[in-house]
Design an enzyme around this catalytic site. Structure first.
Site, mmCIF file in Angstrom:
data_model
loop_
_atom_site.group_PDB
_atom_site.id
_atom_site.type_symbol
_atom_site.label_atom_id
_atom_site.label_comp_id
_atom_site.label_asym_id
_atom_site.label_seq_id
_atom_site.Cartn_x
_atom_site.Cartn_y
_atom_site.Cartn_z
ATOM 1 N N ARG A 1 4.745 10.753 -5.426
ATOM 2 C CA ARG A 1 5.822 11.263 -6.290
ATOM 3 C C ARG A 1 5.350 12.445 -7.131
ATOM 4 O O ARG A 1 6.143 13.304 -7.511
ATOM 5 C CB ARG A 1 6.374 10.120 -7.148
ATOM 6 C CG ARG A 1 5.387 9.509 -8.092
ATOM 7 C CD ARG A 1 5.825 8.143 -8.600
ATOM 8 N NE ARG A 1 5.640 7.103 -7.579
ATOM 9 C CZ ARG A 1 5.971 5.822 -7.767
ATOM 10 N NH1 ARG A 1 6.517 5.423 -8.906
ATOM 11 N NH2 ARG A 1 5.765 4.955 -6.811
ATOM 12 N N LYS B 1 -7.656 2.000 -3.406
ATOM 13 C CA LYS B 1 -7.002 0.975 -2.591
ATOM 14 C C LYS B 1 -8.041 -0.029 -2.093
ATOM 15 O O LYS B 1 -9.209 0.306 -1.951
ATOM 16 C CB LYS B 1 -6.343 1.629 -1.365
ATOM 17 C CG LYS B 1 -5.069 2.392 -1.647
ATOM 18 C CD LYS B 1 -4.483 2.962 -0.364
ATOM 19 C CE LYS B 1 -3.213 3.744 -0.641
ATOM 20 N NZ LYS B 1 -2.089 2.921 -1.133
HETATM 21 N N1 BES Z 1 1.145 6.009 0.525
HETATM 22 C C1 BES Z 1 1.326 4.881 -0.316
HETATM 23 C C2 BES Z 1 2.483 3.996 0.135
HETATM 24 C C3 BES Z 1 2.229 3.151 1.337
HETATM 25 C C4 BES Z 1 1.433 2.029 1.256
HETATM 26 C C5 BES Z 1 2.864 3.423 2.510
HETATM 27 C C6 BES Z 1 1.246 1.239 2.365
HETATM 28 C C7 BES Z 1 2.705 2.623 3.611
HETATM 29 C C8 BES Z 1 1.889 1.526 3.542
HETATM 30 C C9 BES Z 1 1.626 5.350 -1.720
HETATM 31 O O1 BES Z 1 0.968 6.491 -2.131
HETATM 32 C C10 BES Z 1 1.209 4.256 -2.627
HETATM 33 O O2 BES Z 1 0.044 4.001 -2.703
HETATM 34 N N2 BES Z 1 2.174 3.629 -3.272
HETATM 35 C C11 BES Z 1 1.904 2.555 -4.134
HETATM 36 C C12 BES Z 1 2.728 2.801 -5.357
HETATM 37 C C13 BES Z 1 2.399 1.892 -6.494
HETATM 38 C C14 BES Z 1 1.008 2.178 -7.014
HETATM 39 C C15 BES Z 1 3.438 2.111 -7.538
HETATM 40 C C16 BES Z 1 2.326 1.276 -3.441
HETATM 41 O O3 BES Z 1 3.307 1.280 -2.716
HETATM 42 O O4 BES Z 1 1.632 0.278 -3.599
HETATM 43 MN MN MN Z 2 -0.926 6.064 -2.919
#
Ligand code: BES
Ligand code: MN
Ligand code: ZN
Length: 502
Positions: free
Chosen positions: A355, A281
């Site tokens: 997931r 990230k």
């Molecule tokens: N935990 C995150 C989702 C998230 C991001 C929650 C920011 C709250 C605030 C999750 O694991 C994630 O990183 N999701 C990605 C999915 C994508 C790579 C398909 C997302 O939402 O960007």
């Molecule tokens: Mn994630």
């Protein structure tokens, strides 16, 4: 805080402080009117002189009002009488509590629960007052070396209800409100804990501690060795880059009179830190990914509320603890994983890890022959874009469960909003090499994530709560919100036949 209900007139209360409402413009509520009368117009005189307009949240603290037995009277602005809605009611309560805490009154009798709030009864008003009070007094200072302490904190709060007939319902509202508040507090405490303390083993230890307090609760853990035996290779892959072992905590609560009654199963995403893994990230606000265990914290808090309410239902809860880190051992984009269900998944982004952990946890719970399964997860950033911080995203493969959750959200004030799970979106998860990919593209990210999960929940009625936008606040008041404890607890109350809204 100690709460109780009472039905009596304001002038007869002998308390450190009594709290009454004033509407805009300078109009006394019924209880303020009573105080005004016995004090020969003391309050209306003040209002006439312009000391209080009655705007929402305005406060005026009076000492030694003539002929009033209580030491202090706190006048609270409640806005226009006809416009008092749920949100405003809670804001007013919250401000009142902060003020009372400052005044040095260690106990108070509050008449705000008698105000008319559109469409809500005494039960709701008392319960929300309890939850709002506990919530507005919450601080997380476990990691501060010096704690801020209020010199004379508010300790006892009495809520007034208009008639004696409502005393019993008021007491029930306090019990329900306190259980939700305690569950919410546990959720916040665990979620706010930093990720160097709160790891999967910490989640397990919190559950075990709870089991020591409640006979009906049993806890065991599934570590990496056992996960390997079970074929949970998606879950294992996510945790492989971490020094902290992946641990799935399984909590069983047996409260039903029929011991064999099918359980309600709750599953919480417990990513104690989500760095994104190899698909790292960006650095901005990455600290907030300690809250990626908000689903698990919500399930843990709900179990606490359930134990306190001692409901006669069977519930199984799973805290899917795991940490997603970049490392030489990490899983990578391109890897193909075999899930516990036998279905294979091509990893296109290691940041879509929730997931992968959940799909194996959802297969794992089949053994309990669930009545329904509800999972909750900070699953997608897309949900924050779709619904913001006010509504939790909800997706379900059964309409009556979706309906019950929507109603539980309305009743508890912890609302969710349903999104579709239509097949139309399913091809976004197609993979040329495996049964599916873990990435659905930018469009409808919350839906494709839930569709991914739906491939693992075909054997039972299932709903998914995406709390990515609702589990914590960012910015100045950064911190866990304690959601979705209220909605989940409300759902359980309904299933136990203890809620008028089902
Ligand atoms: N935990 C995150 C989702 C998230 C991001 C929650 C920011 C709250 C605030 C999750 O694991 C994630 O990183 N999701 C990605 C999915 C994508 C790579 C398909 C997302 O939402 O960007
Ligand atoms: Mn994630
Ligand atoms: Zn995540």
């Amino acid at each position: 805080m100690e709460f109780s209900v009472k039905s009596g007139s304001p002038e007869k209360q002998r308390s450190a402080c009594i709290v009454v409402g004033v509407f805009e413009p300078r109009r006394l509520s019924a209880t303020a009117e009573q105080l005004d009368k016995i004090s020969d117009g003391f309050i209306s005189n003040l209002l006439r002189r312009g000391d209080l307009e009655g705007k929402p949240g305005q406060m005026l603290l009076l000492h030694h009002v003539p002929n009033v037995l209580s030491e202090r009277v706190l006048l609270v602005g409640c806005g226009k009488e006809r416009e008092l809605d749920e949100r405003q009611y809670k804001q007013i309560i919250s401000k009142t509590i902060s003020k009372l805490n400052e005044t040095g009154s260690m106990e108070a009798v509050c008449f705000l629960t008698e105000l008319h709030v559109k469409g809500r009864d005494s039960y709701w008003k008392v319960r929300q007052a309890v939850e709002t009070t506990e919530s507005s007094l919450y601080t997380f200072d476990a990691m501060k070396s010096k704690k801020d302490e209020t010199r004379r904190p508010l300790r006892k709060l009495v809520f007034n209800v208009p008639t004696r007939r409502e005393l019993a319902i008021g007491e029930q509202a306090i019990n329900h409100g306190l259980a939700v508040a305690h569950g919410t507090k546990l959720c916040k405490d665990v979620a706010n804990m930093p990720p160097n303390v709160c790891n999967p083993a910490y989640l397990a230890s919190q559950a075990k501690q709870m089991a020591e307090q409640y006979q009906k609760l049993q806890v065991r853990t599934v570590g990496e060795e056992q996960m390997a035996e079970l074929g949970m290779h998606a879950y294992l892959a996510v945790g492989r880059g971490s020094e902290n072992e992946s641990i799935m905590t399984v909590m069983t609560y047996n409260g039903a009179t029929d011991a064999n009654a099918k359980p309600i199963v709750l599953v919480g995403k417990g990513l104690t830190f989500d760095s994104g893994g190899i698909s790292l990230k960006p650095g901005e606000a990455m600290d907030e990914m300690k809250y990626d265990m908000g689903g698990a914290a919500g399930v843990l808090g709900t179990m606490r509320a359930l134990c306190e309410l001692d409901l006669n239902i069977n519930v199984v809860a799973v805290l899917a603890g795991c940490e997603n880190m970049p490392d030489g051992k990490s899983y990578r984009p391109g890897d193909i994983l075999t899930t516990m269900s036998g279905q294979t998944v091509e990893v296109l982004n290691t940041d879509a890890e929730g997931r992968l952990v959940l799909c194996d946890a959802l297969t794992y719970v089949e053994q309990f022959d669930p009545d329904v399964v509800i999972d909750t997860a900070t699953l997608t950033g897309a949900c924050v874009i779709a619904l913001g911080k006010h509504a939790t995203g909800m997706l379900a493969n059964q309409n009556s469960l979706a309906h019950d959750l929507t109603a539980a959200g309305e009743a508890s004030g912890d609302r969710c909003w349903r999104l579709p799970l239509w097949d139309d979106y399913a091809d976004q998860l197609d993979s040329p090499f495996a049964d599916m990919s873990n990435l659905g593209g930018r469009a409808a990210g919350t839906i494709t994530a839930a569709l991914f999960l739906s491939k693992f929940t075909k054997k039972y009625h299932w709903a998914h709560l995406d709390v990515a936008g609702t589990a914590w606040n960012s910015g100045a008041n950064k911190g866990s919100t304690g959601r979705p404890v209220p909605i989940l607890t409300q759902y359980l109350l309904g299933r136990a036949g203890q809620s008028s809204v089902e």
